[in-house]
Enzyme design. Sequence first.
Site, PDB file in Angstrom:
ATOM      1  N   ASP A 159       0.844  -1.204   0.000  1.00  0.00           N
ATOM      2  CA  ASP A 159       0.000   0.000   0.000  1.00  0.00           C
ATOM      3  C   ASP A 159       0.879   1.254   0.000  1.00  0.00           C
ATOM      4  O   ASP A 159       0.597   2.230  -0.688  1.00  0.00           O
ATOM      5  CB  ASP A 159      -0.909  -0.013   1.232  1.00  0.00           C
ATOM      6  CG  ASP A 159      -1.656  -1.324   1.348  1.00  0.00           C
ATOM      7  OD1 ASP A 159      -2.516  -1.585   0.505  1.00  0.00           O
ATOM      8  OD2 ASP A 159      -1.345  -2.121   2.270  1.00  0.00           O
ATOM      9  N   ARG A 162       2.295   1.708  -3.428  1.00  0.00           N
ATOM     10  CA  ARG A 162       1.250   2.204  -4.340  1.00  0.00           C
ATOM     11  C   ARG A 162       1.058   3.711  -4.144  1.00  0.00           C
ATOM     12  O   ARG A 162       0.985   4.483  -5.108  1.00  0.00           O
ATOM     13  CB  ARG A 162      -0.066   1.482  -4.046  1.00  0.00           C
ATOM     14  CG  ARG A 162      -0.079   0.039  -4.512  1.00  0.00           C
ATOM     15  CD  ARG A 162      -1.228  -0.746  -3.904  1.00  0.00           C
ATOM     16  NE  ARG A 162      -1.345  -2.070  -4.521  1.00  0.00           N
ATOM     17  CZ  ARG A 162      -2.040  -3.067  -4.016  1.00  0.00           C
ATOM     18  NH1 ARG A 162      -2.708  -2.917  -2.875  1.00  0.00           N
ATOM     19  NH2 ARG A 162      -2.094  -4.227  -4.641  1.00  0.00           N
ATOM     20  N   HIS A 187      -4.680  -3.483   6.259  1.00  0.00           N
ATOM     21  CA  HIS A 187      -4.487  -3.711   4.821  1.00  0.00           C
ATOM     22  C   HIS A 187      -5.847  -4.112   4.247  1.00  0.00           C
ATOM     23  O   HIS A 187      -6.125  -5.295   4.010  1.00  0.00           O
ATOM     24  CB  HIS A 187      -3.444  -4.800   4.582  1.00  0.00           C
ATOM     25  CG  HIS A 187      -3.326  -5.197   3.138  1.00  0.00           C
ATOM     26  ND1 HIS A 187      -2.898  -4.336   2.159  1.00  0.00           N
ATOM     27  CD2 HIS A 187      -3.620  -6.361   2.496  1.00  0.00           C
ATOM     28  CE1 HIS A 187      -2.914  -4.953   0.986  1.00  0.00           C
ATOM     29  NE2 HIS A 187      -3.360  -6.175   1.160  1.00  0.00           N
TER      30      HIS A 187
HETATM   31  P1  NAD Z   1      -1.881 -18.396  -4.601  1.00  0.00           P
HETATM   32  O1  NAD Z   1      -3.210 -19.064  -4.508  1.00  0.00           O
HETATM   33  O2  NAD Z   1      -1.239 -18.229  -5.927  1.00  0.00           O
HETATM   34  O3  NAD Z   1      -0.844 -19.149  -3.665  1.00  0.00           O
HETATM   35  C1  NAD Z   1      -1.135 -19.467  -2.363  1.00  0.00           C
HETATM   36  C2  NAD Z   1      -0.389 -20.726  -2.025  1.00  0.00           C
HETATM   37  O4  NAD Z   1      -0.568 -20.974  -0.646  1.00  0.00           O
HETATM   38  C3  NAD Z   1      -0.905 -21.966  -2.783  1.00  0.00           C
HETATM   39  O5  NAD Z   1       0.173 -22.641  -3.398  1.00  0.00           O
HETATM   40  C4  NAD Z   1      -1.539 -22.793  -1.682  1.00  0.00           C
HETATM   41  O6  NAD Z   1      -1.462 -24.194  -1.913  1.00  0.00           O
HETATM   42  C5  NAD Z   1      -0.690 -22.373  -0.481  1.00  0.00           C
HETATM   43  N1  NAD Z   1      -1.276 -22.695   0.802  1.00  0.00           N
HETATM   44  C6  NAD Z   1      -2.572 -22.747   1.154  1.00  0.00           C
HETATM   45  N2  NAD Z   1      -2.698 -23.152   2.436  1.00  0.00           N
HETATM   46  C7  NAD Z   1      -1.438 -23.320   2.898  1.00  0.00           C
HETATM   47  C8  NAD Z   1      -0.918 -23.744   4.141  1.00  0.00           C
HETATM   48  N3  NAD Z   1      -1.707 -24.069   5.150  1.00  0.00           N
HETATM   49  N4  NAD Z   1       0.422 -23.826   4.277  1.00  0.00           N
HETATM   50  C9  NAD Z   1       1.234 -23.514   3.238  1.00  0.00           C
HETATM   51  N5  NAD Z   1       0.795 -23.132   2.037  1.00  0.00           N
HETATM   52  C10 NAD Z   1      -0.530 -23.029   1.871  1.00  0.00           C
HETATM   53  O7  NAD Z   1      -2.048 -16.983  -3.851  1.00  0.00           O
HETATM   54  P2  NAD Z   1      -1.097 -15.719  -3.915  1.00  0.00           P
HETATM   55  O8  NAD Z   1      -1.546 -14.854  -5.022  1.00  0.00           O
HETATM   56  O9  NAD Z   1       0.317 -16.140  -3.839  1.00  0.00           O
HETATM   57  O10 NAD Z   1      -1.560 -14.965  -2.576  1.00  0.00           O
HETATM   58  C11 NAD Z   1      -1.276 -15.510  -1.313  1.00  0.00           C
HETATM   59  C12 NAD Z   1      -1.937 -14.669  -0.223  1.00  0.00           C
HETATM   60  O11 NAD Z   1      -1.362 -13.355  -0.191  1.00  0.00           O
HETATM   61  C13 NAD Z   1      -3.440 -14.427  -0.427  1.00  0.00           C
HETATM   62  O12 NAD Z   1      -4.097 -14.528   0.822  1.00  0.00           O
HETATM   63  C14 NAD Z   1      -3.506 -13.013  -0.944  1.00  0.00           C
HETATM   64  O13 NAD Z   1      -4.757 -12.418  -0.696  1.00  0.00           O
HETATM   65  C15 NAD Z   1      -2.402 -12.374  -0.140  1.00  0.00           C
HETATM   66  N6  NAD Z   1      -1.863 -11.111  -0.620  1.00  0.00           N
HETATM   67  C16 NAD Z   1      -1.539 -10.172   0.305  1.00  0.00           C
HETATM   68  C17 NAD Z   1      -0.990  -8.963  -0.079  1.00  0.00           C
HETATM   69  C18 NAD Z   1      -0.607  -7.921   0.930  1.00  0.00           C
HETATM   70  O14 NAD Z   1      -0.235  -6.810   0.531  1.00  0.00           O
HETATM   71  N7  NAD Z   1      -0.673  -8.175   2.224  1.00  0.00           N
HETATM   72  C19 NAD Z   1      -0.768  -8.711  -1.439  1.00  0.00           C
HETATM   73  C20 NAD Z   1      -1.115  -9.691  -2.374  1.00  0.00           C
HETATM   74  C21 NAD Z   1      -1.682 -10.888  -1.948  1.00  0.00           C
HETATM   75  C1  LMR Z   2      -3.530  -6.585  -2.677  1.00  0.00           C
HETATM   76  O1  LMR Z   2      -3.601  -5.568  -1.996  1.00  0.00           O
HETATM   77  O2  LMR Z   2      -3.264  -6.553  -3.887  1.00  0.00           O
HETATM   78  C2  LMR Z   2      -3.734  -7.937  -2.026  1.00  0.00           C
HETATM   79  O3  LMR Z   2      -4.101  -7.785  -0.688  1.00  0.00           O
HETATM   80  C3  LMR Z   2      -4.660  -8.803  -2.765  1.00  0.00           C
HETATM   81  C4  LMR Z   2      -6.087  -8.351  -2.628  1.00  0.00           C
HETATM   82  O4  LMR Z   2      -6.913  -9.183  -2.262  1.00  0.00           O
HETATM   83  O5  LMR Z   2      -6.366  -7.176  -2.871  1.00  0.00           O
END
Ligand code: NAD
Ligand code: LMR
Length: 332
Positions: A159, A162, A187
């Site tokens: 954030d 961005r 977030h």
């Molecule tokens: P993705 O679905 O591509 O990958 C997630 C991975 O986590 C998968 O491979 C899945 O099998 C694995 N997983 C699920 N449960 C698990 C467990 N108990 N132990 C280990 N691995 C496990 O998703 P992504 O795009 O990589 O996003 C991951 C997370 O990050 C999501 O919750 C998304 O919303 C979050 N995210 C947060 C931010 C932020 O700024 N905080 C930004 C982007 C995404």
């Molecule tokens: C983001 O900010 O891009 C991530 O937290 C993914 C989402 O769900 O928005």
Amino acid sequence: MADSMKVLVTGAAGQIAYSLVIAVAKGDVFGKDKPITLVLLDIPPMMEVLEGVVLELNDCALPLLREVIATADVAEAFKDIDAAMLVGAMPRREGMERKDLLAANVKIFKEQGAALDQHSKKTVKVVVVGNPANTNALIASHYAPSIPKKNFSCLTRLDQNRAQSLVAHRIGIPNSDVKNVIIWGNHSSTQFPDVRHAKAVIGGKVVAVPDAVKDDSYLKNDFIKTVQQRGAAVIKLRKLSSAMSAAKATCDHMHDWFSGTGDSWVSMGVISDGNSYGIPEGLMYSFPVKIQNGNWQIVQGLDINDFSRAKMDATAKELLEEKAMALAACQG
Ligand code: NAD
Ligand code: LMR
């Protein structure tokens, strides 16, 4: 390996991890002279994909990468780690809020908190990326009572990045010439991106960002909404949530935690102490922090006007609600 730093990435077969592991293994995060043992955790059905990631990591012939451990075993993954990047969790799809993931994801962080408690070094530094990131980090910390609460954080750096980039484009200066943008709170779509205390460098002179932008209405309305909704905008277009930018932000977060921030601030979700900006104690709330020798301190004494106060309280209220829901879900 004795001389290497042991770094865990969870969700290692997922899309964020695909950009994250290479940056960590190349030395972009912990230093170009720091050998790395990379531990990759995912769930059993993803082991084949994870093996493919390991093959690719090996094929990069990276000078710093000493060992890669790919596993679905939580105890093995958390053993003796120095740093944890907890990415593994379900991402949201179009039309969802991040807190809609709470019920599905929070139990992952209960289990991983307990694993940190039992198996990791007490000095481990943890960043939670999986959503809802603040509340998941709070739950991990709650179930890891032997690890100091200051060792837990969640990612709001995406954030911050961005907001910084939007402002730099608006002023027409490089991103690196904007400093001290703050993300307050969750977030989520209640977060408060705040540039009142941010600085821009224009023609060698330091200028307050609001004076450089010269459009208070933009800063109070569209700017805030754009940052709050940026994740949703990416999902709408990509049909997947942000990954490259999330990985970059995770690297920035950990890099600065280990290396320090100098004179600037960065924003991190950290545990609130009840003495900072009127935010209730015991929330994982994003504050501006300065970091020295691996220790963060909340930047104190910033002037908060009525506009900011209302926004900071609204996002704290949402975090209080999420905390209650998460603790109930973990007990159920
Ligand atoms: P993705 O679905 O591509 O990958 C997630 C991975 O986590 C998968 O491979 C899945 O099998 C694995 N997983 C699920 N449960 C698990 C467990 N108990 N132990 C280990 N691995 C496990 O998703 P992504 O795009 O990589 O996003 C991951 C997370 O990050 C999501 O919750 C998304 O919303 C979050 N995210 C947060 C931010 C932020 O700024 N905080 C930004 C982007 C995404
Ligand atoms: C983001 O900010 O891009 C991530 O937290 C993914 C989402 O769900 O928005």
